[in-house]
Scaffold this motif. Structure first.
Motif, PDB file in Angstrom:
ATOM      1  N   UNK A   1      57.049  14.267 -15.248  1.00 31.55           N
ATOM      2  CA  UNK A   1      56.937  12.813 -15.258  1.00 31.55           C
ATOM      3  C   UNK A   1      57.349  12.220 -13.915  1.00 31.55           C
ATOM      4  N   UNK A   2      58.399  12.790 -13.324  1.00 32.74           N
ATOM      5  CA  UNK A   2      58.846  12.319 -12.012  1.00 32.74           C
ATOM      6  C   UNK A   2      57.741  12.498 -10.969  1.00 32.74           C
TER       7      UNK A   2
ATOM      8  N   UNK B   1      55.592   9.507  -8.937  1.00 33.89           N
ATOM      9  CA  UNK B   1      55.571   9.397  -7.481  1.00 33.89           C
ATOM     10  C   UNK B   1      54.129   9.387  -6.961  1.00 33.89           C
ATOM     11  N   UNK B   2      53.257  10.173  -7.595  1.00 38.46           N
ATOM     12  CA  UNK B   2      51.866  10.241  -7.155  1.00 38.46           C
ATOM     13  C   UNK B   2      51.105   8.973  -7.529  1.00 38.46           C
ATOM     14  N   UNK B   3      51.288   8.503  -8.745  1.00 35.01           N
ATOM     15  CA  UNK B   3      50.487   7.382  -9.241  1.00 35.01           C
ATOM     16  C   UNK B   3      51.080   6.022  -8.899  1.00 35.01           C
ATOM     17  N   UNK B   4      52.381   5.972  -8.603  1.00 41.11           N
ATOM     18  CA  UNK B   4      52.989   4.712  -8.192  1.00 41.11           C
ATOM     19  C   UNK B   4      52.879   3.618  -9.240  1.00 41.11           C
ATOM     20  N   UNK B   5      53.357   3.897 -10.440  1.00 43.22           N
ATOM     21  CA  UNK B   5      53.276   2.917 -11.524  1.00 43.22           C
ATOM     22  C   UNK B   5      54.026   1.637 -11.157  1.00 43.22           C
TER      23      UNK B   5
ATOM     24  N   UNK C   1      69.976   2.253 -11.516  1.00 46.22           N
ATOM     25  CA  UNK C   1      69.937   2.866 -12.830  1.00 46.22           C
ATOM     26  C   UNK C   1      69.980   4.376 -12.702  1.00 46.22           C
ATOM     27  N   UNK C   2      70.708   5.009 -13.613  1.00 42.16           N
ATOM     28  CA  UNK C   2      70.881   6.460 -13.569  1.00 42.16           C
ATOM     29  C   UNK C   2      70.087   7.174 -14.649  1.00 42.16           C
ATOM     30  N   UNK C   3      69.314   6.445 -15.431  1.00 37.32           N
ATOM     31  CA  UNK C   3      68.536   7.084 -16.484  1.00 37.32           C
ATOM     32  C   UNK C   3      67.118   6.539 -16.498  1.00 37.32           C
ATOM     33  N   UNK C   4      66.218   7.342 -17.039  1.00 35.41           N
ATOM     34  CA  UNK C   4      64.836   6.907 -17.211  1.00 35.41           C
ATOM     35  C   UNK C   4      64.074   6.790 -15.904  1.00 35.41           C
ATOM     36  N   UNK C   5      62.874   6.237 -15.965  1.00 35.21           N
ATOM     37  CA  UNK C   5      62.018   6.158 -14.773  1.00 35.21           C
ATOM     38  C   UNK C   5      62.592   5.318 -13.649  1.00 35.21           C
ATOM     39  N   UNK C   6      63.448   4.349 -13.955  1.00 37.89           N
ATOM     40  CA  UNK C   6      64.003   3.517 -12.888  1.00 37.89           C
ATOM     41  C   UNK C   6      64.981   4.289 -12.004  1.00 37.89           C
ATOM     42  N   UNK C   7      65.377   5.476 -12.442  1.00 37.49           N
ATOM     43  CA  UNK C   7      66.266   6.284 -11.599  1.00 37.49           C
ATOM     44  C   UNK C   7      65.567   6.765 -10.331  1.00 37.49           C
TER      45      UNK C   7
ATOM     46  N   UNK D   1      63.780   3.777  -6.220  1.00 33.96           N
ATOM     47  CA  UNK D   1      63.945   3.632  -4.767  1.00 33.96           C
ATOM     48  C   UNK D   1      62.902   4.424  -3.986  1.00 33.96           C
ATOM     49  N   UNK D   2      62.299   5.409  -4.636  1.00 39.22           N
ATOM     50  CA  UNK D   2      61.321   6.257  -3.956  1.00 39.22           C
ATOM     51  C   UNK D   2      59.882   5.855  -4.249  1.00 39.22           C
ATOM     52  N   UNK D   3      59.679   4.798  -4.997  1.00 38.53           N
ATOM     53  CA  UNK D   3      58.329   4.356  -5.339  1.00 38.53           C
ATOM     54  C   UNK D   3      57.888   3.233  -4.405  1.00 38.53           C
TER      55      UNK D   3
END
Length: 276
Positions: A156-157, A161-165, A220-226, A229-231
């Motif tokens: 999922x990570x 990163x590839x799709x940039x949701x 945030x330390x959990x889920x997709x928002x973790x 910063x890289x999106x």
């Protein structure tokens, strides 16, 4: 996209849904889940807008696995379209979110105008290893996605990163509740374009009783928002939790109602923003 706003309204506007004491049992065996998801793949073969696009593979115990993913390209969608990922099935022991999201995917095959100009990805079963009895229960919904030790979250990570949701929508169950709970989180400051512009409102949840939750944190330390910063664009995360005690039919109807209304409002939100 400059910002996101969520507005609750008075709880008196809602119709209270009675607590269900004895919901029917659901078959959560690996065979039943595999059969249900296989039916989705067969069903969408007739659609010009919904496609099966599994993510993977990953390998465990000499076997290979994929994350089920269904992608919906609405009319006039393009590579520049706004992208939202819908995630469910965080714990294979509760398959109501998986079944609800699978039904929504099938419904989209008949409603191409729902996601006009949008690119929507659906992951109905995150807990793949749990569903195949190759893993003990894991709190996947609360895990950090950065270099996760769990292969499903690692996939999922990489996909994110590839799709940039631009946003993630999490469908989960809640224990001991008789109301729907809704939480919006965003890594970037939440600002709206005008007081009348909302990402989700009380009207999208009616007639179900709702509890609005907030999280003022920006890191945030959990889920997709973790990994936000890289999106390329700071995403939002909308979590909808439906009472696990509700019967499957009520659960699925609530999920379909709320998530479809969200898509329509989000499409309008973006259309309004683009004309400012």
């Amino acid at each position: 996209m400059k910002g996101i706003l969520m507005h609750p309204s008075s709880s008196s506007r809602y119709t209270t849904v009675a607590r269900v004491l004895a919901p029917p049992a659901l078959d959560s065996t690996p065979a039943s889940l595999a059969e249900r998801l296989s039916r989705v793949y067969e069903f969408i073969q007739r659609s010009n807008y919904v496609f099966g696009s599994p993510v993977g593979p990953f390998f465990v115990g000499g076997r290979h696995f994929h994350l089920h993913r269904f992608v919906y390209f609405g009319p006039n969608a393009s590579d520049a379209s706004l992208r939202v990922a819908f995630l469910a099935g965080w714990d294979h022991r509760d398959i109501r979110p998986t079944l609800a999201l699978a039904s929504i995917v099938e419904g989209l095959a008949f409603e191409p105008d729902l996601g006009h100009g949008l690119n929507l990805s659906f992951f109905p079963l995150v807990d793949v290893l749990g569903a195949t009895a190759l893993s003990a229960p894991r709190a996947l919904a609360r895990e950090n996605w950065v270099h996760s030790r769990y292969p499903e979250l690692s996939l999922l990570e990489k996909d994110a990163r590839v799709r940039g949701y631009h946003g993630f929508v999490r469908l989960e169950s809640s224990e001991g509740d008789d109301v729907v709970s809704v939480r919006l989180r965003a890594a970037a400051p939440i600002e709206n374009f005008a007081p009348s512009t909302e990402l989700i409102s009380s009207e999208d949840v009616e007639p179900f009783a709702v509890r609005w939750e907030s999280d003022p944190a920006r890191h945030f330390s959990d889920g997709p928002l973790s990994i936000s910063d890289d999106l390329p664009v700071p995403p939002f995360e909308l979590t909808v939790r439906i009472p696990s005690a509700w019967p499957h039919e009520l659960y699925s109807r609530a999920a379909a109602t709320i998530l479809k209304r969200f898509v329509l409002r989000y499409r309008g939100f973006i259309s309004y923003a683009q004309h400012l």
